[in-house]
Motif scaffolding. Structure first.
Motif, PDB file in Angstrom:
ATOM      1  N   ALA A   1       0.765  -1.561   0.221  1.00 14.59           N
ATOM      2  CA  ALA A   1       0.029  -0.185  -0.274  1.00 14.59           C
ATOM      3  C   ALA A   1       0.903   0.929  -0.104  1.00 14.59           C
ATOM      4  O   ALA A   1       0.391   2.437  -0.127  1.00 14.59           O
ATOM      5  CB  ALA A   1      -1.303   0.120   1.089  1.00 14.59           C
ATOM      6  N   ARG A   2       1.912   1.398   0.084  1.00 21.76           N
ATOM      7  CA  ARG A   2       3.113   2.044  -0.268  1.00 21.76           C
ATOM      8  C   ARG A   2       3.779   2.718  -0.634  1.00 21.76           C
ATOM      9  O   ARG A   2       5.098   3.084  -0.968  1.00 21.76           O
ATOM     10  CB  ARG A   2       4.024   2.517   1.651  1.00 21.76           C
ATOM     11  CG  ARG A   2       3.387   2.215   2.452  1.00 21.76           C
ATOM     12  CD  ARG A   2       4.145   2.202   3.999  1.00 21.76           C
ATOM     13  NE  ARG A   2       5.226   3.236   4.197  1.00 21.76           N
ATOM     14  CZ  ARG A   2       6.196   3.020   3.952  1.00 21.76           C
ATOM     15  NH1 ARG A   2       6.691   1.681   5.467  1.00 21.76           N
ATOM     16  NH2 ARG A   2       6.967   4.233   4.469  1.00 21.76           N
ATOM     17  N   LEU A   3       3.594   2.120  -1.718  1.00 17.72           N
ATOM     18  CA  LEU A   3       4.469   2.307  -2.964  1.00 17.72           C
ATOM     19  C   LEU A   3       3.945   3.500  -3.536  1.00 17.72           C
ATOM     20  O   LEU A   3       5.490   3.592  -4.490  1.00 17.72           O
ATOM     21  CB  LEU A   3       3.741   0.792  -4.753  1.00 17.72           C
ATOM     22  CG  LEU A   3       4.851  -0.782  -4.427  1.00 17.72           C
ATOM     23  CD1 LEU A   3       3.876  -1.869  -4.932  1.00 17.72           C
ATOM     24  CD2 LEU A   3       5.960  -0.709  -3.808  1.00 17.72           C
ATOM     25  N   TRP A   4       2.807   3.910  -4.150  1.00 18.11           N
ATOM     26  CA  TRP A   4       3.032   5.138  -4.069  1.00 18.11           C
ATOM     27  C   TRP A   4       3.093   6.251  -3.803  1.00 18.11           C
ATOM     28  O   TRP A   4       2.483   7.660  -3.423  1.00 18.11           O
ATOM     29  CB  TRP A   4       1.961   4.771  -5.075  1.00 18.11           C
ATOM     30  CG  TRP A   4       2.122   4.246  -6.031  1.00 18.11           C
ATOM     31  CD1 TRP A   4       2.269   4.864  -7.515  1.00 18.11           C
ATOM     32  CD2 TRP A   4       1.506   2.968  -6.437  1.00 18.11           C
ATOM     33  NE1 TRP A   4       2.085   3.685  -8.512  1.00 18.11           N
ATOM     34  CE2 TRP A   4       1.993   2.062  -8.005  1.00 18.11           C
ATOM     35  CE3 TRP A   4       0.449   2.272  -5.865  1.00 18.11           C
ATOM     36  CZ2 TRP A   4       1.742   1.131  -7.851  1.00 18.11           C
ATOM     37  CZ3 TRP A   4       0.665   1.319  -5.840  1.00 18.11           C
ATOM     38  CH2 TRP A   4       0.857   0.177  -7.136  1.00 18.11           C
ATOM     39  N   ASP A   5       3.749   5.630  -2.450  1.00 20.30           N
ATOM     40  CA  ASP A   5       3.861   7.051  -1.675  1.00 20.30           C
ATOM     41  C   ASP A   5       4.496   8.021  -1.466  1.00 20.30           C
ATOM     42  O   ASP A   5       4.893   8.764  -1.335  1.00 20.30           O
ATOM     43  CB  ASP A   5       3.918   6.049   0.403  1.00 20.30           C
ATOM     44  CG  ASP A   5       3.120   6.056   0.995  1.00 20.30           C
ATOM     45  OD1 ASP A   5       2.029   5.874   0.441  1.00 20.30           O
ATOM     46  OD2 ASP A   5       3.404   4.856   2.168  1.00 20.30           O
ATOM     47  N   MET A   6       6.015   7.427  -2.669  1.00 22.94           N
ATOM     48  CA  MET A   6       7.506   8.692  -2.521  1.00 22.94           C
ATOM     49  C   MET A   6       6.923   9.718  -3.242  1.00 22.94           C
ATOM     50  O   MET A   6       5.928   9.376  -4.551  1.00 22.94           O
ATOM     51  CB  MET A   6       8.364   7.747  -2.448  1.00 22.94           C
ATOM     52  CG  MET A   6       8.480   6.781  -3.891  1.00 22.94           C
ATOM     53  SD  MET A   6       9.489   6.017  -5.516  1.00 22.94           S
ATOM     54  CE  MET A   6       9.598   5.957  -6.204  1.00 22.94           C
ATOM     55  N   LYS A   7       7.797  10.433  -3.681  1.00 21.95           N
ATOM     56  CA  LYS A   7       7.657  11.018  -4.261  1.00 21.95           C
ATOM     57  C   LYS A   7       8.688  10.876  -6.272  1.00 21.95           C
ATOM     58  O   LYS A   7       9.460  11.379  -5.585  1.00 21.95           O
ATOM     59  CB  LYS A   7       7.889  13.116  -4.587  1.00 21.95           C
ATOM     60  CG  LYS A   7       7.422  13.573  -5.293  1.00 21.95           C
ATOM     61  CD  LYS A   7       7.868  15.426  -5.015  1.00 21.95           C
ATOM     62  CE  LYS A   7       7.772  16.751  -5.865  1.00 21.95           C
ATOM     63  NZ  LYS A   7       6.598  16.283  -7.228  1.00 21.95           N
ATOM     64  N   ASP A   8       8.234  11.200  -7.015  1.00 22.73           N
ATOM     65  CA  ASP A   8       8.663  10.521  -8.459  1.00 22.73           C
ATOM     66  C   ASP A   8       8.344  11.701  -9.258  1.00 22.73           C
ATOM     67  O   ASP A   8       9.014  12.834  -8.983  1.00 22.73           O
ATOM     68  CB  ASP A   8       8.663   8.979  -8.812  1.00 22.73           C
ATOM     69  CG  ASP A   8       7.011   8.893  -9.525  1.00 22.73           C
ATOM     70  OD1 ASP A   8       6.372   9.672  -9.840  1.00 22.73           O
ATOM     71  OD2 ASP A   8       6.474   7.676  -8.740  1.00 22.73           O
ATOM     72  N   SER A   9       9.565  11.143 -10.519  1.00 16.39           N
ATOM     73  CA  SER A   9       9.773  12.721 -11.470  1.00 16.39           C
ATOM     74  C   SER A   9       8.610  12.112 -12.861  1.00 16.39           C
ATOM     75  O   SER A   9       8.477  12.541 -13.664  1.00 16.39           O
ATOM     76  CB  SER A   9      11.203  12.131 -12.084  1.00 16.39           C
ATOM     77  OG  SER A   9      11.371  11.120 -12.308  1.00 16.39           O
TER      78      SER A   9
END
Length: 253
Positions: free
Chosen positions: A17-25
């Motif tokens: 559930a946390r795979l998209w927690d990070m801010k990517d580019s």
């Protein structure tokens, strides 16, 4: 200092559930791909052994998606498809549904948290993806690579860009260079690897651009111009990728 750990979601399901927690580019328009909306949750749920996550302490700092599929099945015969990213995803889930044994792993995405880029994490994630496939008995990983430097040259033909090299013989493109340094060879161009369509209102929301004239529109983050069809009320982006092949030593070798 904590140590960076790279595992699969199968090993650490609590991170799914946390795979998209990070801010990517990724540019916003790329987050509106219909096939991705449909199949990313299924990769996490059904192919967790091929979904990688990097953590630094409790922080998710990178993710990597890959899929097993039958590249050498009848009708495919080992040839990497011109429809690239879209096609390999469809093949993988078709094979899964029909019980076809996979013989190859394809990378789908490697993304690094925006504040951790430039630390060599992309190469570490690629190595982990290769090792994960090798440990499961696969002899090859393929990847429809999205060249990281191509958005700076949206009008350059992908065939020209893909094979451009530096004086040392390595690819001009930084992300292709990471793959080649890891042992990959450039195989071919996938001219229509990913297709994203939307209404003009949607494209205006995604990009902040007017989309008020028929013709090509240069969009930040896009590898090639987006085609605006003003009279028809939509715009379409057809992204080319570059297929690379990574040969792997068998675990018993």
């Amino acid at each position: 200092m904590t140590e960076i750990e790279i595992t699969t979601i199968a090993q650490r399901p609590e991170l799914a559930a946390r795979l998209w927690d990070m801010k990517d580019s990724w540019p916003q328009f790329a987050q509106n791909d219909s096939l991705a909306w449909l199949l990313y949750p299924r990769m996490v749920a059904e192919l967790a052994d091929y979904v990688l996550v990097a953590t630094d302490g409790d922080e998710v700092i990178a993710r990597g998606f890959s899929v097993p599929f039958a590249l050498h099945a009848p009708g495919r015969d080992g040839a990497l498809p011109g429809r690239g990213w879209d096609q390999v995803l469809m093949w993988a889930f078709s094979d899964l549904r029909r019980g076809v044994a996979p013989d190859t792993v394809s990378a789908i995405e490697i993304s690094i948290a925006a504040h951790r880029q430039g630390e060599g994490l992309s190469g570490r994630m690629l190595s982990a993806m290769r090792e994960n496939a090798r440990a499961r008995g696969f002899a090859e990983v393929v990847a429809p690579v999205r060249p990281s430097g191509k958005p700076a040259e949206p009008d350059t033909p992908i065939e020209e860009y893909a094979y451009r090299t530096r004086e040392d013989g390595l690819p001009h493109d930084p992300w292709l260079r990471v793959h080649v340094r890891a042992g990959a060879v450039i195989d071919s161009v996938a001219p229509l690897s990913m297709t994203i369509t939307g209404s003009l209102a949607e494209w205006r929301e995604w990009t902040g651009l007017p989309f008020d004239a028929t013709g090509p529109v240069r969009v930040p983050g896009a590898l090639v111009p987006v085609r605006c069809e003003l009279e028809q009320g939509y715009a379409a982006y057809v992204e080319p990728n570059v297929w690379v092949r990574h040969g792997l030593a068998h675990p018993s070798a």
